[in-house]
Motif scaffolding. Sequence first.
Motif, PDB file in Angstrom:
ATOM      1  N   PRO A  74       5.686  35.334   1.251  1.00  0.00           N
ATOM      2  CA  PRO A  74       6.601  36.364   0.768  1.00  0.00           C
ATOM      3  C   PRO A  74       6.127  36.921  -0.566  1.00  0.00           C
ATOM      4  N   THR A  75       6.041  38.237  -0.658  1.00  0.00           N
ATOM      5  CA  THR A  75       5.455  38.883  -1.829  1.00  0.00           C
ATOM      6  C   THR A  75       6.318  40.076  -2.222  1.00  0.00           C
ATOM      7  N   ALA A  76       6.548  40.247  -3.513  1.00  0.00           N
ATOM      8  CA  ALA A  76       7.330  41.391  -3.986  1.00  0.00           C
ATOM      9  C   ALA A  76       6.642  42.682  -3.542  1.00  0.00           C
ATOM     10  N   PRO A 100      -2.000  45.067  -3.943  1.00  0.00           N
ATOM     11  CA  PRO A 100      -2.953  44.294  -4.770  1.00  0.00           C
ATOM     12  C   PRO A 100      -3.121  42.856  -4.281  1.00  0.00           C
ATOM     13  N   ALA A 101      -2.033  42.251  -3.791  1.00  0.00           N
ATOM     14  CA  ALA A 101      -2.122  40.867  -3.317  1.00  0.00           C
ATOM     15  C   ALA A 101      -3.004  40.782  -2.075  1.00  0.00           C
ATOM     16  N   GLY A 158       3.925  44.638  -5.468  1.00  0.00           N
ATOM     17  CA  GLY A 158       2.590  44.070  -5.690  1.00  0.00           C
ATOM     18  C   GLY A 158       1.913  43.657  -4.408  1.00  0.00           C
ATOM     19  N   LYS A 163      -4.801  37.182  -1.253  1.00  0.00           N
ATOM     20  CA  LYS A 163      -3.722  36.187  -1.218  1.00  0.00           C
ATOM     21  C   LYS A 163      -3.288  35.904   0.214  1.00  0.00           C
ATOM     22  N   THR A 206      15.111  46.418  -5.742  1.00  0.00           N
ATOM     23  CA  THR A 206      15.485  45.882  -4.435  1.00  0.00           C
ATOM     24  C   THR A 206      16.531  46.788  -3.802  1.00  0.00           C
ATOM     25  N   ASP A 213       7.570  41.161   2.688  1.00  0.00           N
ATOM     26  CA  ASP A 213       8.670  41.067   1.724  1.00  0.00           C
ATOM     27  C   ASP A 213       9.945  40.956   2.538  1.00  0.00           C
ATOM     28  N   VAL A 214      10.973  40.360   1.923  1.00  0.00           N
ATOM     29  CA  VAL A 214      12.213  40.157   2.655  1.00  0.00           C
ATOM     30  C   VAL A 214      13.062  41.418   2.615  1.00  0.00           C
ATOM     31  N   PHE A 215      13.340  42.044   3.760  1.00  0.00           N
ATOM     32  CA  PHE A 215      14.411  43.026   3.827  1.00  0.00           C
ATOM     33  C   PHE A 215      14.936  43.181   5.245  1.00  0.00           C
ATOM     34  N   THR A 228      -6.683  41.228  -3.231  1.00  0.00           N
ATOM     35  CA  THR A 228      -7.267  40.079  -3.925  1.00  0.00           C
ATOM     36  C   THR A 228      -7.244  38.825  -3.053  1.00  0.00           C
TER      37      THR A 228
END
Lengths: 304, 277
Positions: free
Chosen positions: B90-92, B98-99, B95, B104, B184, B53-55, B102
Amino acid sequence: MHYKLKRITPLDCVVLLALFLFAGFICYRLFYSLNYRWNWSVIPTYMFRLNENTGKWEPNILLEGLFTTLRLSFWGMVLAILIGFLFGLMRVSTRLFFRLAGRTYIELIRNTPPLVLVFIFYYFITDQILVSFAIDEKILSSPAWLQKFISIFFADPPSLNPFLSGVLTLALFQGAYIAEIVRAGIQSIKQEQWESAWSLGLNKWQVMRLIILPEAIRIMLPPLGNEFINTVKWSSIVSIISIQELTFQGLQVMASTHATIELWITISVIYLLLCLTLSVIVAKIERRLSRFDSFFQTGAAEGN
Amino acid sequence: MKSHLSRLYITLFSLLFFSLATLSYGANIQQDIAKNSTIEKIKKRGVLRVGMDVFQPWAMRDKNGKFIGFEIDVATRLARDMGVKVQFVPTAWSGIIPALLTGKFDVIIGGMSITPKRALSVNFSIPYDYTGMSIVANKAKAAGFNSLESFNSPDVQIAVKLGTTAVAAARKFVPKAKLRMFDTEPQAYQELRNGNVHAVIGSAPKPAQEAADYSDTLFLPLDTTFTREPIGFAVRKGDPDTLAYFNSWITVVDMEGWLQERHDYWFMTKDWANLIK
């Protein structure tokens, strides 16, 4: 159609003035008393980038996000119409099984929160469908021209799978609402039309295809146009499953630059422009159809 | 006697046979695990898919839309050492597990702290970096607050990012304070600057940077971080080969001093700030 245009009254002026003052107050608060460092310069930077190899300007991630939103909405709507017509026709079927199946789907989607549905579709439904087709492996082994075609009309091969699940999710979601529009459209056609069509000796499918649907579609078009605008707006919800459309890219730039308010304003303006354009197109189509309607009515009256 | 003997032979033979069969069966399982490990799939695909995730300053988008940051350096080098390409997904943050589960992507390289709770659903590599929580406060609202104890009161509000270890740290160190959770980090910091919360708890070095950027309204109540958290790669469970490979890789780049060098560049300097705006 004969009414007199009213002039602007003093009350209108007062209300307008009050509205302007209120808007001005909000802007003042936003720009001067909010403890925030404005940095509008990030917006053009993240819209366009200079390609150093070719020396040309290219769309950067925000515009790429907008293009993804457009593709997502378009394919989502196309699929949603197919699903909507299928289930809408099932809803008016004479078979109990079809009516039950159609009703279950629609009620399931209309009575659960969209956020929850998006998660369920993404992690448990669309993924299983896509995995069984193994699309990404087929794409990677396909010829270059096909890959290029796919990246123009759908998404780049690496992000094709998430894009397709986004489209499916949106279509399954919007399909339920369209199914209800289709059902209402068909049911609004008077019983006489059915009876006269049957008396001509047409079978069930011919009646539907030749008589009922052409009439019903004219009634369905305005709410369908509304759903098209809704699809564009709802496409922002798939940002939570990390589909890289406009809202998601906006959130990414926000986390990178901390220019929060500038980005939210930009994103809203882009959605507004997009949906306004669509509204104008829908209004035009409606006007054209209503002219068509009045032509029919006057024609019928003269015939009498 | 003879029949006894033959019975003994039969028993011995069948024992031998079965043990051989189980041995070869065991060998098969081993081969299967090795063949189906994520590492083999990555090699076959030629692409390492990394969830993040972006930070700031772990992973960010630069002006050209490219990913930059500490995690990006780590993942890029990892892929290069494996001889494959890297693809960032990039994933929130809410989630991201879980990504991973599964499928991703293959691995989370996203500044994820190792916690006992997360370790129940994913497997972590050995730590490749350490972070800590620090706190930044609003000068007007939290005037004179100079210890964690001073924030530990029911009328104090603290903003944190949802789903991060900051939530756990806040619950542990300031249990009486009221927590306000945001999706965020920028939202949490905006709420602090607006003076609606007393403080923000977040991973170093962001709180210190924020205090420096808005020194007229914000301050650092504590000089140092108050927790120390190990950061690891997260992979799906039941894949010992992949985990073993990542652990070896981390040991090597750690010994080289490469990890420390990249850490210092992204966390101790702001040389990269002009890449963003």
